[in-house]
Scaffold this motif. Structure first.
Motif, mmCIF file in Angstrom:
data_model
loop_
_atom_site.group_PDB
_atom_site.id
_atom_site.type_symbol
_atom_site.label_atom_id
_atom_site.label_comp_id
_atom_site.label_asym_id
_atom_site.label_seq_id
_atom_site.Cartn_x
_atom_site.Cartn_y
_atom_site.Cartn_z
ATOM 1 N N SER A 178 -4.369 -1.234 -5.651
ATOM 2 C CA SER A 178 -4.673 -0.120 -6.547
ATOM 3 C C SER A 178 -6.067 -0.284 -7.143
ATOM 4 O O SER A 178 -6.847 0.669 -7.204
ATOM 5 C CB SER A 178 -3.616 -0.043 -7.651
ATOM 6 O OG SER A 178 -3.907 1.002 -8.536
ATOM 7 N N ASN A 179 -6.396 -1.509 -7.535
ATOM 8 C CA ASN A 179 -7.730 -1.788 -8.076
ATOM 9 C C ASN A 179 -8.809 -1.607 -7.017
ATOM 10 O O ASN A 179 -9.885 -1.070 -7.291
ATOM 11 C CB ASN A 179 -7.793 -3.196 -8.656
ATOM 12 C CG ASN A 179 -6.999 -3.327 -9.930
ATOM 13 O OD1 ASN A 179 -6.715 -2.357 -10.624
ATOM 14 N ND2 ASN A 179 -6.593 -4.547 -10.245
ATOM 15 N N LYS B 206 0.232 -5.033 -4.911
ATOM 16 C CA LYS B 206 0.205 -3.614 -5.276
ATOM 17 C C LYS B 206 -0.881 -3.351 -6.309
ATOM 18 O O LYS B 206 -1.658 -2.398 -6.180
ATOM 19 C CB LYS B 206 1.568 -3.173 -5.824
ATOM 20 C CG LYS B 206 2.634 -3.064 -4.776
ATOM 21 C CD LYS B 206 3.970 -2.683 -5.399
ATOM 22 C CE LYS B 206 5.059 -2.611 -4.347
ATOM 23 N NZ LYS B 206 6.364 -2.251 -4.928
ATOM 24 N N THR B 207 -0.945 -4.202 -7.319
ATOM 25 C CA THR B 207 -1.980 -4.067 -8.352
ATOM 26 C C THR B 207 -3.367 -4.258 -7.749
ATOM 27 O O THR B 207 -4.291 -3.498 -8.025
ATOM 28 C CB THR B 207 -1.746 -5.095 -9.477
ATOM 29 O OG1 THR B 207 -0.448 -4.868 -10.040
ATOM 30 C CG2 THR B 207 -2.807 -4.999 -10.555
ATOM 31 N N THR C 104 2.899 2.361 -2.026
ATOM 32 C CA THR C 104 2.879 2.996 -3.343
ATOM 33 C C THR C 104 1.503 2.980 -4.000
ATOM 34 O O THR C 104 1.177 3.888 -4.744
ATOM 35 C CB THR C 104 3.883 2.315 -4.297
ATOM 36 O OG1 THR C 104 3.587 0.923 -4.356
ATOM 37 C CG2 THR C 104 5.311 2.534 -3.843
ATOM 38 N N SER C 105 0.709 1.960 -3.716
ATOM 39 C CA SER C 105 -0.553 1.832 -4.445
ATOM 40 C C SER C 105 -1.785 2.328 -3.694
ATOM 41 O O SER C 105 -2.811 2.602 -4.307
ATOM 42 C CB SER C 105 -0.776 0.375 -4.855
ATOM 43 O OG SER C 105 -0.807 -0.453 -3.721
ATOM 44 N N PHE C 106 -1.695 2.468 -2.353
ATOM 45 C CA PHE C 106 -2.851 2.905 -1.568
ATOM 46 C C PHE C 106 -2.365 3.453 -0.231
ATOM 47 O O PHE C 106 -2.690 2.924 0.835
ATOM 48 C CB PHE C 106 -3.801 1.725 -1.369
ATOM 49 C CG PHE C 106 -5.197 2.071 -0.924
ATOM 50 C CD1 PHE C 106 -5.613 3.385 -0.710
ATOM 51 C CD2 PHE C 106 -6.117 1.067 -0.713
ATOM 52 C CE1 PHE C 106 -6.903 3.678 -0.291
ATOM 53 C CE2 PHE C 106 -7.423 1.338 -0.296
ATOM 54 C CZ PHE C 106 -7.800 2.645 -0.085
ATOM 55 N N LYS D 251 -8.663 0.395 -4.455
ATOM 56 C CA LYS D 251 -8.784 1.849 -4.233
ATOM 57 C C LYS D 251 -9.674 2.479 -5.297
ATOM 58 O O LYS D 251 -10.577 3.270 -4.993
ATOM 59 C CB LYS D 251 -7.399 2.482 -4.232
ATOM 60 C CG LYS D 251 -7.410 3.981 -4.035
ATOM 61 C CD LYS D 251 -6.001 4.525 -4.070
ATOM 62 C CE LYS D 251 -6.004 6.036 -3.932
ATOM 63 N NZ LYS D 251 -4.639 6.583 -3.930
ATOM 64 N N GLN D 252 -9.441 2.118 -6.539
ATOM 65 C CA GLN D 252 -10.223 2.683 -7.645
ATOM 66 C C GLN D 252 -11.676 2.213 -7.604
ATOM 67 O O GLN D 252 -12.578 2.963 -7.944
ATOM 68 C CB GLN D 252 -9.596 2.327 -8.981
ATOM 69 C CG GLN D 252 -8.266 2.994 -9.213
ATOM 70 C CD GLN D 252 -7.585 2.496 -10.481
ATOM 71 O OE1 GLN D 252 -8.149 1.724 -11.235
ATOM 72 N NE2 GLN D 252 -6.364 2.940 -10.689
ATOM 73 N N ASN E 210 4.120 -7.512 -5.948
ATOM 74 C CA ASN E 210 3.635 -6.732 -7.100
ATOM 75 C C ASN E 210 2.163 -7.008 -7.395
ATOM 76 O O ASN E 210 1.414 -6.097 -7.750
ATOM 77 C CB ASN E 210 4.486 -6.999 -8.347
ATOM 78 C CG ASN E 210 5.798 -6.252 -8.299
ATOM 79 O OD1 ASN E 210 5.912 -5.225 -7.639
ATOM 80 N ND2 ASN E 210 6.795 -6.777 -8.987
ATOM 81 N N SER F 104 0.808 -1.219 0.000
ATOM 82 C CA SER F 104 0.000 0.000 0.000
ATOM 83 C C SER F 104 0.843 1.271 0.000
ATOM 84 O O SER F 104 0.329 2.340 -0.336
ATOM 85 C CB SER F 104 -0.953 0.015 1.194
ATOM 86 O OG SER F 104 -0.243 0.188 2.401
#
Length: 133
Positions: free
Chosen positions: A125-126, A121-122, A26-28, A128-129, A118, A24
């Protein structure tokens, strides 16, 4: 940046909260994670805290104990304070009975548990979106 999203994680995987924290960054980065090893521990915690702060629940379905975990999902849906909290079901095996039961109790999604940093992370990010646009 201060945390804006409190995420409850229920998983017997003791390293998961650390992995989520690293992923999180970097991604959230707005998310914080509180992990419980058993659904009953999370249930006790949720009876005692301000539930308005809970933004998302990640529930790791364990094939040996999925009845307990699905009972926890039913508990969330039975309380006014947690009816609308999105619950993401994580699994390593998609048993049809678990998929059906998860959606019957209004799980937001039923997904395979990522394995690498990784992939997490993806995944975050998904999330979060999807849940916090």
């Amino acid at each position: 940046m201060p945390s804006q999203f409190s995420i409850i994680v229920i998983s017997e995987d003791r390293a998961l909260a650390e992995t989520l924290g690293q992923a999180s960054e970097t991604s959230f980065p707005e998310a914080t994670f509180q992990q419980f090893l058993r659904a009953n521990e999370a249930k006790t915690y949720l009876k005692e805290v301000n539930l308005e702060r809970i933004s998302l629940v990640m529930l790791d379905i364990n094939m040996q104990d999925s009845a307990n975990e699905l009972d926890f999902l039913a508990f969330l849906r039975s309380r006014d304070e947690t009816q609308q909290v999105p619950v993401v079901i994580l699994t390593v095996a998609q048993l049809p009975c678990d998929v059906v039961a998860s959606y019957a109790f209004s799980a937001a999604s039923f997904t395979f548990k990522p394995f690498s940093l990784n992939d997490w992370k993806t995944y975050l990010s998904n999330c979060k979106q999807t849940y916090f646009p």
